[in-house]
Design an enzyme around this catalytic site. Structure first.
Site, short mmCIF file in Angstrom:
data_model
loop_
_atom_site.label_atom_id
_atom_site.label_comp_id
_atom_site.label_asym_id
_atom_site.label_seq_id
_atom_site.Cartn_x
_atom_site.Cartn_y
_atom_site.Cartn_z
CE LYS A 267 -3.08 -0.12 3.46
NZ LYS A 267 -4.35 -0.23 4.20
CB ALA B 116 8.05 -6.38 15.65
CD GLU C 101 8.25 -10.09 24.51
OE1 GLU C 101 7.13 -10.35 24.07
OE2 GLU C 101 9.12 -9.55 23.82
CG HIS D 196 1.17 -3.97 24.10
ND1 HIS D 196 1.77 -3.41 25.20
CD2 HIS D 196 2.07 -4.86 23.60
CE1 HIS D 196 2.98 -3.93 25.35
NE2 HIS D 196 3.19 -4.81 24.39
NE ARG E 125 1.38 -8.62 24.92
CZ ARG E 125 1.95 -8.62 23.76
NH1 ARG E 125 1.23 -8.55 22.67
NH2 ARG E 125 3.25 -8.70 23.67
CG HIS F 259 -0.31 -4.93 20.28
ND1 HIS F 259 0.62 -4.05 19.77
CD2 HIS F 259 0.35 -6.10 20.49
CE1 HIS F 259 1.79 -4.68 19.68
NE2 HIS F 259 1.64 -5.93 20.09
NE ARG G 63 0.02 -11.46 19.11
CZ ARG G 63 1.13 -10.76 19.38
NH1 ARG G 63 2.31 -11.35 19.34
NH2 ARG G 63 1.06 -9.49 19.66
P1 FAD Z 1 2.42 -6.51 8.44
O1 FAD Z 1 3.83 -6.55 8.82
O2 FAD Z 1 1.52 -5.64 9.22
O3 FAD Z 1 2.36 -6.09 6.91
C1 FAD Z 1 1.13 -5.88 6.27
C2 FAD Z 1 1.44 -5.34 4.91
O4 FAD Z 1 0.27 -5.32 4.10
C3 FAD Z 1 1.97 -3.91 4.91
O5 FAD Z 1 3.02 -3.87 3.99
C4 FAD Z 1 0.77 -3.11 4.40
O6 FAD Z 1 1.13 -1.92 3.74
C5 FAD Z 1 0.20 -4.10 3.42
N1 FAD Z 1 -1.20 -3.87 3.05
C6 FAD Z 1 -2.28 -3.76 3.86
N2 FAD Z 1 -3.40 -3.61 3.13
C7 FAD Z 1 -3.02 -3.63 1.84
C8 FAD Z 1 -3.70 -3.50 0.60
N3 FAD Z 1 -5.03 -3.30 0.53
N4 FAD Z 1 -2.99 -3.56 -0.55
C9 FAD Z 1 -1.65 -3.72 -0.53
N5 FAD Z 1 -0.95 -3.84 0.61
C10 FAD Z 1 -1.62 -3.80 1.77
N6 FAD Z 1 4.74 -9.51 17.29
C11 FAD Z 1 5.71 -10.33 17.73
O7 FAD Z 1 5.64 -11.54 17.53
N7 FAD Z 1 6.78 -9.82 18.40
C12 FAD Z 1 6.93 -8.49 18.65
O8 FAD Z 1 7.92 -8.07 19.21
C13 FAD Z 1 5.92 -7.61 18.20
N8 FAD Z 1 5.98 -6.28 18.45
C14 FAD Z 1 5.04 -5.46 17.90
C15 FAD Z 1 5.17 -4.06 18.07
C16 FAD Z 1 4.27 -3.21 17.45
C17 FAD Z 1 4.40 -1.73 17.64
C18 FAD Z 1 3.20 -3.74 16.67
C19 FAD Z 1 2.23 -2.83 16.00
C20 FAD Z 1 3.06 -5.11 16.54
C21 FAD Z 1 3.96 -5.97 17.15
N9 FAD Z 1 3.85 -7.36 17.01
C22 FAD Z 1 4.83 -8.18 17.49
C23 FAD Z 1 2.83 -7.93 16.13
C24 FAD Z 1 3.49 -8.22 14.78
O9 FAD Z 1 4.43 -7.21 14.48
C25 FAD Z 1 2.50 -8.29 13.63
O10 FAD Z 1 1.41 -9.08 13.99
C26 FAD Z 1 3.18 -8.90 12.41
O11 FAD Z 1 4.33 -8.14 12.08
C27 FAD Z 1 2.23 -8.94 11.24
O12 FAD Z 1 2.96 -9.31 10.11
P2 FAD Z 1 2.23 -9.43 8.72
O13 FAD Z 1 3.25 -9.90 7.76
O14 FAD Z 1 0.99 -10.21 8.89
O15 FAD Z 1 1.74 -7.95 8.38
C1 SIN Z 2 6.17 -6.14 22.71
O1 SIN Z 2 7.35 -5.97 22.43
O2 SIN Z 2 5.66 -5.91 23.81
C2 SIN Z 2 5.27 -6.65 21.64
C3 SIN Z 2 5.43 -8.10 21.55
C4 SIN Z 2 4.27 -8.71 20.84
O3 SIN Z 2 3.31 -8.04 20.49
O4 SIN Z 2 4.33 -9.92 20.67
#
Ligand code: FAD
Ligand code: SIN
Length: 552
Positions: free
Chosen positions: A35, A46, A124, A256, A302, A363, A398
């Site tokens: 996007k 993350a 964690e 979160h 959590r 979150h 989760r």
């Molecule tokens: P994402 O990484 O969210 O990627 C989604 C992609 O899809 C993006 O590129 C977006 O632009 C694209 N997209 C969306 N809609 C469209 C569309 N219509 N057309 C084209 N592209 C689109 N989890 C852990 O296990 N450990 C952690 O330490 C952790 N820390 C976190 C910290 C934060 C601040 C956040 C927000 C989340 C954290 N999580 C963590 C959760 C974890 O990061 C996410 O659940 C995970 O990264 C999701 O990965 P994904 O590949 O599914 O999607």
């Molecule tokens: C965090 O670092 O607290 C996020 C970890 C997670 O969402 O799994």
């Protein structure tokens, strides 16, 4: 304009890029659409890391499985959890092999030999051992750096930024677009790709693919306060839903416990790893409260910590609670949390000297498009991985750092399972029409989008948040009905834009969350309602599964 490829990947986070690299290694031509810029997604933000059992002297797969099942409150699918947990060491190895640099530690064992270098393992909430592999407190940024470098140097992967998927295509959908009204459809369903908005060119293009992977991440932007980036509008879940895929467990939204409370901080996450290293939650008067809620105190699961903070805030009327790290060594805090430390400092909070003001925020979406053990949805040829999927890994709640793990495991498995669809271009491609803009014109009333977006996020926070009730859910459902009609009318009359696509999807996701929450007549895991405050005494608790005909 129409493109054809072996595999269309929607999204560019961990699930998407893992799939793309593996599919290209298997000889496939892959198109990745995303996007905004490729780094923009939750993966990039993350902090904590990836859960993986690497130290079998002190930890075991069985313990990781048990911790995951305990957090999931009866709704995890054990075979999925076992498969994912056992695949974790290979995930870390694959990421390291594309150049991702995780923190290492020289583990001294005496005797004068050179100590072995091992992964530094963080702790964690809900984990019975240290098992979180990380890169400082910017794990996601490092993962994205490594993966994107690999993707950009792979000739068989075409990465298209600023391309927003608008709608998925399938044989049934195409038949429906061409059929006379009331015509009965007979075709076996099969996903054919997607219509995609190319923002630079200002047109919707058709991308046809033997296999499509939806890896669009979560939907927490449906809430007013969230740790998620703006792209997390649930597009993939809404698109798959519109195509007819089953969606499950959308009531389980993880809040979160700790994001930074500051008007300009845009809900910056304060990682659970801080509590893992000894951080203490306190009321504004400095008194502790977690001892009143759970024997594991700050390291309770959590949902319990978030609900405890919510209860304290409602009881005291305060705007935030405190996360106190000041009793820990300042040098250690600088070293272990350089990014969080710098960010807090930029808002005037030195975490080595002052407690951090924190509040809970939406979150993670535990539910999503229902998939099998290979990441395939209920529509053939449509795979879903990462946060957009409901694989059965997380159940009703989760466990920290299990999300990146699940995304990487299912991205990899889906690439292999997709091979059964790779037998040359699908004949049905010939029937797919180009996008029809109808009579849509550029809108001069964009305020409709901002107003509706704001309204949804606010009532979702107030009525469908950490603590729910029948009455609040009914209020939210009524507002969704009104907004749905307004958005539908606006959508079909205005030229399609990314904002409009997101608003339409956000409204659909809000509806799925509310309907799922209304269907669950108990409190379980992340779903807590004052009308049914305990879990139903059911031997085999069930998923909430929605099919399109349930919601018309
Ligand atoms: P994402 O990484 O969210 O990627 C989604 C992609 O899809 C993006 O590129 C977006 O632009 C694209 N997209 C969306 N809609 C469209 C569309 N219509 N057309 C084209 N592209 C689109 N989890 C852990 O296990 N450990 C952690 O330490 C952790 N820390 C976190 C910290 C934060 C601040 C956040 C927000 C989340 C954290 N999580 C963590 C959760 C974890 O990061 C996410 O659940 C995970 O990264 C999701 O990965 P994904 O590949 O599914 O999607
Ligand atoms: C965090 O670092 O607290 C996020 C970890 C997670 O969402 O799994």
């Amino acid at each position: 304009m129409t493109r054809t490829c072996d595999a269309l990947v929607i999204g560019s986070g961990l699930a998407a890029l893992t799939y793309a690299l593996e599919a290209s290694r298997l000889g496939r031509r892959v198109v990745v659409v995303t996007k905004r810029v490729a780094t923009e997604g939750s993966t990039n933000y993350a902090q904590g890391g990836i859960a993986a059992v690497l130290n079998t002297a002190k930890d075991s797969f069985e313990q990781h499985v048990e911790d995951t099942l305990t957090a999931g409150a009866g709704l995890c699918r054990r075979p999925v959890v076992e498969m994912v947990v056992r695949a974790a060491p290979a995930v870390i190895e694959r990421l390291a092999s594309v150049g991702v640099k995780f923190d290492m530690t020289a583990n001294g064992h005496g005797g004068g030999e050179t100590p072995p270098v091992e992964y530094d393992l963080g702790r964690e909430g809900g984990h019975s051992s240290r098992r979180v592999v990380h890169a400082g407190d910017i794990t996601g940024r490092e993962i994205m750096r490594g993966l994107l470098e690999a993707v950009r140097t792979t000739p068989s992967i075409l990465l298209l930024e600023n391309h927003t998927a608008v709608d998925l295509l399938s044989t049934r959908k195409v038949e429906g677009m061409q059929a006379a009204p009331h015509h009965t459809q007979h075709t076996d369903d099969r996903c054919l790709g997607a219509y995609v908005l190319n923002e630079e060119a200002g047109r919707v293009e058709t991308i046809l693919a033997n296999v499509t992977l939806v890896a669009t991440g979560g939907a927490s932007k449906v809430y007013l306060y969230t740790s998620n980036p703006d792209v997390a509008s649930g597009d993939g879940i809404a698109m798959a839903w519109r195509l007819g895929a089953e969606v499950a467990n959308m009531e389980f939204i993880q809040f979160h416990p700790t994001v930074l409370f500051h008007p300009q901080a845009k809900s910056f996450l304060i990682s659970e790893a801080l509590r893992g290293e000894g951080g203490l939650l306190q009321r504004q008067d400095g008194s502790s409260f977690m001892q009143n809620y759970h024997p594991l105190r700050e390291l309770a699961p959590r949902d319990i910590v978030a609900r405890a903070i919510d209860t304290e805030l409602k009881r005291t009327g305060d705007d935030y609670v405190l996360l106190n790290m000041t009793h820990l060594d300042a040098d250690f805090l600088h070293r272990r949390f350089p990014n969080i430390h710098a960010k807090c400092l930029s808002f005037g909070v030195d975490l080595t000297r002052q407690p951090i003001p924190v509040v809970p925020a939406a979150h993670y979406v535990c539910g999503g498009v229902r998939t099998d053990l290979d990441g395939e949805s209920t529509i053939p040829g449509l795979f879903v991985a990462g946060e957009a999927a409901c694989t059965g890994m997380h159940g009703a709640n989760r466990l920290a750092s299990n999300s990146l793990l699940e995304a990487a495991v299912f991205g990899h498995r889906a690439a292999h399972a997709s091979e059964r669809y790779q037998q040359g271009p699908t004949p049905a491609f010939a029937n797919v029409p180009e996008w029809n803009p109808g009579n849509a014109v550029p809108s001069d009333e964009l305020v409709v989008i901002t107003q509706s977006w704001d309204e949804i996020r606010r009532f979702m926070w107030n009525y469908v948040g950490i603590v729910r009730s029948n009455r609040r859910l009914r209020r939210a459902a009524r507002r969704i009905e009104t907004l749905k009609a307004e958005i539908r009318e606006f959508y079909w009359n205005a030229t399609v834009t990314r904002d409009l696509v997101e608003l339409r999807n956000l409204c659909t996701v809000a509806e799925l969350i509310v309907k799922s929450a209304m269907a669950r007549k108990e409190s379980r895991g992340l779903h807590y309602t004052i009308d049914f405050p305990t879990a139903a005494s059911n031997e085999a608790p069930a998923d909430t599964i929605l099919k399109r005909e349930d919601l018309v």
